[in-house]
Structures are given as structure tokens and as C-alpha cells.
Write an enzyme that holds these catalytic residues in place. Structure first.
Site, PDB file in Angstrom:
ATOM      1  N   ASP A  82       0.833  -1.198   0.000  1.00 29.93           N
ATOM      2  CA  ASP A  82       0.000   0.000   0.000  1.00 29.93           C
ATOM      3  C   ASP A  82       0.874   1.257   0.000  1.00 29.93           C
ATOM      4  O   ASP A  82       1.782   1.386   0.823  1.00 29.93           O
ATOM      5  CB  ASP A  82      -0.898  -0.023   1.241  1.00 29.93           C
ATOM      6  CG  ASP A  82      -1.990   1.019   1.207  1.00 29.93           C
ATOM      7  OD1 ASP A  82      -2.398   1.419   0.100  1.00 29.93           O
ATOM      8  OD2 ASP A  82      -2.456   1.432   2.292  1.00 29.93           O
ATOM      9  N   HIS A 208      -9.668   4.976  -1.803  1.00 28.18           N
ATOM     10  CA  HIS A 208      -8.828   5.082  -0.612  1.00 28.18           C
ATOM     11  C   HIS A 208      -9.532   5.962   0.409  1.00 28.18           C
ATOM     12  O   HIS A 208     -10.427   6.732   0.087  1.00 28.18           O
ATOM     13  CB  HIS A 208      -7.479   5.700  -0.973  1.00 28.18           C
ATOM     14  CG  HIS A 208      -6.544   4.761  -1.662  1.00 28.18           C
ATOM     15  ND1 HIS A 208      -5.261   4.529  -1.228  1.00 28.18           N
ATOM     16  CD2 HIS A 208      -6.697   3.985  -2.756  1.00 28.18           C
ATOM     17  CE1 HIS A 208      -4.666   3.670  -2.022  1.00 28.18           C
ATOM     18  NE2 HIS A 208      -5.528   3.322  -2.974  1.00 28.18           N
ATOM     19  N   ALA A 210     -11.501   5.205   3.122  1.00 30.61           N
ATOM     20  CA  ALA A 210     -12.923   4.915   3.352  1.00 30.61           C
ATOM     21  C   ALA A 210     -13.322   4.933   4.824  1.00 30.61           C
ATOM     22  O   ALA A 210     -14.512   4.858   5.133  1.00 30.61           O
ATOM     23  CB  ALA A 210     -13.280   3.556   2.752  1.00 30.61           C
ATOM     24  N   THR A 233      -7.890   3.361   9.302  1.00 30.06           N
ATOM     25  CA  THR A 233      -7.994   4.093  10.569  1.00 30.06           C
ATOM     26  C   THR A 233      -9.043   3.513  11.505  1.00 30.06           C
ATOM     27  O   THR A 233      -8.809   3.398  12.719  1.00 30.06           O
ATOM     28  CB  THR A 233      -8.292   5.580  10.296  1.00 30.06           C
ATOM     29  OG1 THR A 233      -7.266   6.107   9.438  1.00 30.06           O
ATOM     30  CG2 THR A 233      -8.317   6.370  11.584  1.00 30.06           C
TER      31      THR A 233
END
Length: 284
Positions: A82, A208, A210, A233
Site C-alpha cells: 500500500d 482510498h 474509506a 484508521t
């Protein structure tokens, strides 16, 4: 089972009208939670690691842990690079066994972004590794990458055509208003822009940032062509808050097996909910 590229996963999602969730991992426990939940719900999943995660855990450790999870649950798992930017780092990890790559040249001028991605695709495709790239730039913070609002910009639908054709990528991460980290207010996604991009390119699209986007927005994005949804997160918050709560109730505890157990339960609830929202349950 073994580690695979995400190419087939995403094209199946594109045909089926759902999205594959990509969950950021950090250690043994986060891999365990994601693999176990994916097996129970029969969902394809992508396990994503930033450069910081690979530096922290070790490339060899993460590969072995993820391969063990794939064998235990008989899952085709994609261990994904990533937001990787250094071509030599990407090449090393692919040679070690990683088969899913996101090369991030979004900070570069358009021509330089294309050149970096072309080089990455040429190398990775020799190993049957899928390549995702980003056009446009998300704001917010991801690992040690910080992008201020003034430096973020949306994906241009017409530029997306040229970008995809010239690079040969397998999936395209689009900037439509999402951001890394949590949102200070209600997120606003540019669905008109997303639909325009979908009309112009045929490969799967990636969302990205989300974490914190309302369920109805995620589902609408999937209906507009998003085939991969990145979540990081929210997983970390659930994990950390459960540990904090445990120590509030058991301040003298020192056994990691005890205080990490509720953290895994909390994280599992988030993973299961994201699988449900993406519509990927029962899609293996």
C-alpha cells in the site's frame, strides 16, 4: 493456498457489482482477525501494508504470517503493498513473494507518474503481480505520508484514459473527495466525477480513505464503479480503544494474551461490518 494478486478478485467484483475490502494490517493479531472473519463470511479480502508496516514487522514475517493464514483458512489472500513509492523496494518485495502492488506516484508530475508506473508494471507483470496506481491526490495522513488539503486534487476523467492506456495498470485509485484518516466533518464525494471516470476506463476503480465514510456513500461509490475499498484508521481505533478500556478495568494486568483478546474482538466487528457494506460476503 498461497498469496495471490488482486487482479481476479477485482474483476470478479466489477462483474458482480460489489467491492473487495482492503484492510491494513500491522502484526500477527490483525492478520488473524481479518483472515478469520473473511473465512467465516466467505469474503475475498486484501491485506494491505504500508512501507512503515513492512519496516516494523519485517517482509519475511508478514509473508509467512499471511501465507499461514491462507493455508489455515484455505483462502486466496492478497498481501498488498500500500502506497509504495520506491521502485527498488517494490521489486525486492515482489521477488520475495508479494503479488499485489500499489505504486504511488501521485505526488509526481503527470509524465513522471506515468514513467514510474510503467516501470513498475513492466517488472510486476513478469511475476504475475497486479499493479494499482493513483491519479489525483488524496488529502490526510497515511502512515508517514501527510498531504495537506491545498496539495490534494481530484482525478481528471480525461487524463484517466491516457493514464490507464499508457501504464497498463490493473486498477486505478481515484481522488474524488475521500481522505486518509478521519474526517473532521461530513465527507463529500464527487459521484459525478466518479461516474465520468467509470465511463472512460474499463479497469476496476479503487477508493482510498474509506474510514468514516457513511455506509450509503460507500454503497453509492460501489454502484459507480468502485471495486476495492481501503479501510485502515477505523481498524486501528477499534483495536486501540479496546486495549485502553481493558487497562482501565484491569490496571495491573501484564499478559498480552489477555489485553489483546478484546482488541481483536473489537477489530473483528469493524471488519465484518465493512465486508457487509462492500457486499463481498459469500463471494469466494
Amino acid at each position: 493456498m498461497y498469496l495471490v494478486s488482486n487482479r481476479d478478485m477485482l474483476y470478479r467484483a466489477q462483474r458482480g457489482g460489489y467491492a473487495v475490502p482492503a484492510f491494513n494490517i500491522h502484526n500477527l493479531e490483525t492478520v488473524q482477525v481479518i483472515a478469520e472473519t473473511a473465512a467465516e463470511m466467505q469474503s475475498p479480502v486484501i491485506m494491505a501494508g504500508t512501507p512503515g508496516t513492512f519496516n516494523y514487522a519485517g517482509v519475511d514475517y508478514l509473508l509467512e504470517i499471511c501465507q499461514a493464514a491462507a493455508r489455515r483458512y484455505k483462502l486466496p489472500l492478497a498481501l498488498h503493498l500500500d502506497h509504495h513509492q520506491a521502485i527498488d523496494d517494490i521489486q525486492f518485495k515482489v521477488q520475495q513473494g508479494v503479488r499485489s502492488v500499489m505504486v504511488d506516484g501521485s505526488h509526481l508530475p503527470f509524465v513522471d507518474n506515468i514513467a514510474l508506473v510503467q516501470q513498475t508494471v513492466a517488472f510486476c507483470h513478469r511475476y504475475d503481480a497486479s499493479v494499482e496506481a493513483e491519479l489525483g491526490r488524496l488529502g490526510g495522513e497515511e502512515d508517514d505520508l501527510m498531504v495537506e488539503g491545498a496539495d490534494s486534487f481530484f482525478t481528471d476523467p480525461d487524463a484517466a484514459i491516457h493514464f490507464v492506456e499508457r501504464t497498463g495498470i490493473d486498477s486505478l485509485a481515484v481522488a474524488i473527495g475521500s481522505a486518509h484518516g478521519l474526517y473532521s466533518g461530513e465527507p463529500k464525494l464527487d459521484f459525478i466525477r466518479l461516474a465520468a471516470i467509470q465511463q472512460r476506463v474499463s479497469i476496476p476503480l479503487v477508493l482510498h480513505g474509506a474510514s468514516g465514510i457513511p455506509e450509503e456513500m460507500v454503497k453509492k461509490a460501489i454502484a459507480c464503479g468502485i471495486c476495492k475499498v481501503n479501510v485502515a484508521t477505523e481498524l486501528k481505533i477499534a483495536f486501540a480503544e479496546a486495549i485502553k478500556s481493558y487497562f482501565t478495568q484491569h490496571p495491573a494486568e501484564n499478559d498480552p494474551r489477555k489485553y489483546i483478546a478484546p482488541a481483536k474482538v473489537a477489530m473483528k466487528a469493524v471488519v465484518a461490518d465493512k465486508i457487509r457494506i462492500c457486499g463481498s460476503s459469500g463471494r469466494l
